[in-house]
Motif scaffolding. Sequence first.
Motif, PDB file in Angstrom:
ATOM      1  N   LEU A  53      42.141  42.505  54.823  1.00  0.00           N
ATOM      2  CA  LEU A  53      43.398  41.785  54.641  1.00  0.00           C
ATOM      3  C   LEU A  53      44.483  42.704  54.087  1.00  0.00           C
ATOM      4  CD1 LEU A  53      41.328  39.442  54.910  1.00  0.00           C
ATOM      5  CD2 LEU A  53      42.740  38.158  53.300  1.00  0.00           C
ATOM      6  N   SER A  54      45.711  42.428  54.460  1.00  0.00           N
ATOM      7  CA  SER A  54      46.853  43.141  53.911  1.00  0.00           C
ATOM      8  C   SER A  54      47.129  42.638  52.501  1.00  0.00           C
ATOM      9  CB  SER A  54      48.086  42.913  54.783  1.00  0.00           C
ATOM     10  OG  SER A  54      48.502  41.552  54.704  1.00  0.00           O
ATOM     11  N   ASP A  55      47.994  43.349  51.769  1.00  0.00           N
ATOM     12  CA  ASP A  55      48.379  42.904  50.436  1.00  0.00           C
ATOM     13  C   ASP A  55      48.987  41.504  50.485  1.00  0.00           C
ATOM     14  OD1 ASP A  55      47.540  45.354  49.538  1.00  0.00           O
ATOM     15  OD2 ASP A  55      49.552  46.160  49.183  1.00  0.00           O
ATOM     16  N   GLY A  56      49.843  41.281  51.474  1.00  0.00           N
ATOM     17  CA  GLY A  56      50.482  39.979  51.595  1.00  0.00           C
ATOM     18  C   GLY A  56      49.482  38.874  51.869  1.00  0.00           C
ATOM     19  N   GLU A  57      48.480  39.142  52.700  1.00  0.00           N
ATOM     20  CA  GLU A  57      47.475  38.120  53.008  1.00  0.00           C
ATOM     21  C   GLU A  57      46.606  37.815  51.790  1.00  0.00           C
ATOM     22  OE1 GLU A  57      46.737  38.906  57.778  1.00  0.00           O
ATOM     23  OE2 GLU A  57      45.801  40.233  56.299  1.00  0.00           O
ATOM     24  N   LEU A  58      46.235  38.850  51.027  1.00  0.00           N
ATOM     25  CA  LEU A  58      45.449  38.616  49.815  1.00  0.00           C
ATOM     26  C   LEU A  58      46.244  37.786  48.805  1.00  0.00           C
ATOM     27  CD1 LEU A  58      43.861  42.143  49.344  1.00  0.00           C
ATOM     28  CD2 LEU A  58      42.622  40.036  49.857  1.00  0.00           C
ATOM     29  N   LEU A  59      47.512  38.135  48.632  1.00  0.00           N
ATOM     30  CA  LEU A  59      48.350  37.386  47.702  1.00  0.00           C
ATOM     31  C   LEU A  59      48.550  35.958  48.191  1.00  0.00           C
ATOM     32  CD1 LEU A  59      49.996  37.488  45.102  1.00  0.00           C
ATOM     33  CD2 LEU A  59      51.936  38.349  46.434  1.00  0.00           C
ATOM     34  N   ALA A  60      48.644  35.773  49.494  1.00  0.00           N
ATOM     35  CA  ALA A  60      48.823  34.432  50.059  1.00  0.00           C
ATOM     36  C   ALA A  60      47.617  33.546  49.762  1.00  0.00           C
ATOM     37  CB  ALA A  60      49.052  34.523  51.565  1.00  0.00           C
ATOM     38  N   ILE A  61      46.404  34.117  49.841  1.00  0.00           N
ATOM     39  CA  ILE A  61      45.214  33.331  49.519  1.00  0.00           C
ATOM     40  C   ILE A  61      45.269  32.885  48.071  1.00  0.00           C
ATOM     41  CG2 ILE A  61      42.712  33.490  49.167  1.00  0.00           C
ATOM     42  CD1 ILE A  61      42.536  35.146  51.681  1.00  0.00           C
ATOM     43  N   GLY A  89      57.675  44.245  44.792  1.00  0.00           N
ATOM     44  CA  GLY A  89      56.509  45.101  44.998  1.00  0.00           C
ATOM     45  C   GLY A  89      56.839  46.564  44.879  1.00  0.00           C
ATOM     46  N   PRO A  90      55.881  47.423  45.278  1.00  0.00           N
ATOM     47  CA  PRO A  90      54.640  47.083  45.970  1.00  0.00           C
ATOM     48  C   PRO A  90      53.660  46.321  45.082  1.00  0.00           C
ATOM     49  CG  PRO A  90      54.624  49.381  45.334  1.00  0.00           C
ATOM     50  CD  PRO A  90      56.001  48.866  45.014  1.00  0.00           C
ATOM     51  N   LEU A  91      52.475  46.074  45.609  1.00  0.00           N
ATOM     52  CA  LEU A  91      51.532  45.194  44.930  1.00  0.00           C
ATOM     53  C   LEU A  91      51.227  45.661  43.519  1.00  0.00           C
ATOM     54  CD1 LEU A  91      49.666  42.735  45.181  1.00  0.00           C
ATOM     55  CD2 LEU A  91      47.874  44.265  46.001  1.00  0.00           C
ATOM     56  N   ARG A  92      50.994  46.955  43.315  1.00  0.00           N
ATOM     57  CA  ARG A  92      50.653  47.439  41.974  1.00  0.00           C
ATOM     58  C   ARG A  92      51.762  47.131  40.986  1.00  0.00           C
ATOM     59  NH1 ARG A  92      51.478  51.876  38.866  1.00  0.00           N
ATOM     60  NH2 ARG A  92      52.527  53.099  40.461  1.00  0.00           N
ATOM     61  N   ARG A  93      53.007  47.343  41.382  1.00  0.00           N
ATOM     62  CA  ARG A  93      54.130  47.077  40.483  1.00  0.00           C
ATOM     63  C   ARG A  93      54.216  45.586  40.171  1.00  0.00           C
ATOM     64  NH1 ARG A  93      59.331  49.532  42.746  1.00  0.00           N
ATOM     65  NH2 ARG A  93      58.095  51.406  42.323  1.00  0.00           N
ATOM     66  N   LEU A  94      53.978  44.763  41.169  1.00  0.00           N
ATOM     67  CA  LEU A  94      54.019  43.315  40.950  1.00  0.00           C
ATOM     68  C   LEU A  94      52.941  42.885  39.962  1.00  0.00           C
ATOM     69  CD1 LEU A  94      55.124  40.486  41.760  1.00  0.00           C
ATOM     70  CD2 LEU A  94      53.389  40.461  43.565  1.00  0.00           C
ATOM     71  N   LEU A  95      51.733  43.412  40.139  1.00  0.00           N
ATOM     72  CA  LEU A  95      50.622  43.002  39.288  1.00  0.00           C
ATOM     73  C   LEU A  95      50.723  43.563  37.882  1.00  0.00           C
ATOM     74  CD1 LEU A  95      47.606  43.222  41.763  1.00  0.00           C
ATOM     75  CD2 LEU A  95      49.046  41.261  41.197  1.00  0.00           C
ATOM     76  N   GLU A  96      51.551  44.580  37.680  1.00  0.00           N
ATOM     77  CA  GLU A  96      51.734  45.141  36.343  1.00  0.00           C
ATOM     78  C   GLU A  96      52.758  44.376  35.520  1.00  0.00           C
ATOM     79  OE1 GLU A  96      52.713  49.191  37.102  1.00  0.00           O
ATOM     80  OE2 GLU A  96      50.634  49.790  37.459  1.00  0.00           O
ATOM     81  N   CYS A  97      53.436  43.412  36.134  1.00  0.00           N
ATOM     82  CA  CYS A  97      54.403  42.604  35.389  1.00  0.00           C
ATOM     83  C   CYS A  97      53.676  41.760  34.345  1.00  0.00           C
ATOM     84  CB  CYS A  97      55.169  41.676  36.332  1.00  0.00           C
ATOM     85  SG  CYS A  97      56.269  42.514  37.497  1.00  0.00           S
ATOM     86  N   ALA A  98      54.295  41.586  33.191  1.00  0.00           N
ATOM     87  CA  ALA A  98      53.724  40.725  32.153  1.00  0.00           C
ATOM     88  C   ALA A  98      53.765  39.273  32.619  1.00  0.00           C
ATOM     89  CB  ALA A  98      54.510  40.887  30.862  1.00  0.00           C
ATOM     90  N   PRO A  99      52.823  38.439  32.173  1.00  0.00           N
ATOM     91  CA  PRO A  99      52.801  37.030  32.604  1.00  0.00           C
ATOM     92  C   PRO A  99      54.131  36.301  32.468  1.00  0.00           C
ATOM     93  CG  PRO A  99      50.773  37.560  31.450  1.00  0.00           C
ATOM     94  CD  PRO A  99      51.658  38.777  31.337  1.00  0.00           C
ATOM     95  N   ALA A 128      54.402  35.221  50.106  1.00  0.00           N
ATOM     96  CA  ALA A 128      53.760  36.411  49.537  1.00  0.00           C
ATOM     97  C   ALA A 128      54.477  37.675  49.983  1.00  0.00           C
ATOM     98  CB  ALA A 128      52.290  36.453  49.944  1.00  0.00           C
ATOM     99  N   ARG A 129      54.822  37.748  51.252  1.00  0.00           N
ATOM    100  CA  ARG A 129      55.516  38.936  51.764  1.00  0.00           C
ATOM    101  C   ARG A 129      56.893  39.086  51.121  1.00  0.00           C
ATOM    102  NH1 ARG A 129      53.724  38.013  58.110  1.00  0.00           N
ATOM    103  NH2 ARG A 129      51.663  39.033  57.932  1.00  0.00           N
ATOM    104  N   GLN A 130      57.579  37.971  50.889  1.00  0.00           N
ATOM    105  CA  GLN A 130      58.890  38.036  50.228  1.00  0.00           C
ATOM    106  C   GLN A 130      58.752  38.513  48.785  1.00  0.00           C
ATOM    107  OE1 GLN A 130      60.805  34.229  50.705  1.00  0.00           O
ATOM    108  NE2 GLN A 130      61.305  34.578  52.857  1.00  0.00           N
ATOM    109  N   LEU A 131      57.699  38.065  48.105  1.00  0.00           N
ATOM    110  CA  LEU A 131      57.459  38.519  46.736  1.00  0.00           C
ATOM    111  C   LEU A 131      57.238  40.028  46.701  1.00  0.00           C
ATOM    112  CD1 LEU A 131      55.100  35.789  45.227  1.00  0.00           C
ATOM    113  CD2 LEU A 131      57.232  36.589  44.204  1.00  0.00           C
ATOM    114  N   LEU A 132      56.444  40.520  47.639  1.00  0.00           N
ATOM    115  CA  LEU A 132      56.152  41.955  47.671  1.00  0.00           C
ATOM    116  C   LEU A 132      57.390  42.756  48.056  1.00  0.00           C
ATOM    117  CD1 LEU A 132      52.636  41.855  49.358  1.00  0.00           C
ATOM    118  CD2 LEU A 132      53.148  42.440  46.986  1.00  0.00           C
ATOM    119  N   ALA A 133      58.195  42.226  48.964  1.00  0.00           N
ATOM    120  CA  ALA A 133      59.402  42.940  49.381  1.00  0.00           C
ATOM    121  C   ALA A 133      60.410  43.040  48.244  1.00  0.00           C
ATOM    122  CB  ALA A 133      60.031  42.234  50.585  1.00  0.00           C
ATOM    123  N   ALA A 134      60.505  41.976  47.446  1.00  0.00           N
ATOM    124  CA  ALA A 134      61.510  41.941  46.378  1.00  0.00           C
ATOM    125  C   ALA A 134      61.010  42.548  45.074  1.00  0.00           C
ATOM    126  CB  ALA A 134      61.957  40.497  46.129  1.00  0.00           C
TER     127      ALA A 134
END
Length: 224
Positions: free
Chosen positions: A24-32, A55-65, A47-53
Amino acid sequence: MHIRDWPAAERPREKLLARGPGALSDGELLAIFLGSGLRGQDAVTTARQLLAAHGPLRRLLECAPPELAQLPGLGPARACKLAAALELAHRHLSAELERGETMSDPGAAGRYFAQRLRGRPHEVFAVLFLDACHRALAFEEMFQGTLDGAEVHPREVVRRALAHNAAALIVGHNHPSGNREPSAADRAVTARLKHALALVDLRLLDHFVIADGPPVSLAARGWV
């Protein structure tokens, strides 16, 4: 078109079950994880819009809750679930090193350092202490620095190794700049540390640099 109307082979959940999560792509994993999208959108589009605005995925996941909770498509509940899922992954990886088994996969240590150090705003130098069978004894973040570097004191590393009754060590530090190439200073610290440890019959097995991309092993490059 709703995801349930897609061809079965293209639906993220069905693809994961048939081919595994690695397909799965990053967007597909995030969509699940999201389960559903914003109003008028399917989960994959959101999910793809979140990553585009953001991302990339690592930067998104490093955000504080609290920061994740402000993003469209997430909100407080999903932000908490995502933070919890990341912590579960972190603890699973930690358990691989803490369950008392001999470390037979050198890459596991690199992944562990990446989980612990990636995304830190300042440089952190950490040490994984091992026994004679290369089983994990303890993990300590020993030195912290500025954006540019951390001052490492080999004498203190030796002192902590003796306190843990360690026989070998693996060290690692992060590069907040994202540049994964070891610097001349990194190589010099490695040489000094290896020499100091050898004086008390301790082995330095590896030094990992954590930045963008996979961890870099100085041992693999012949520098340990």
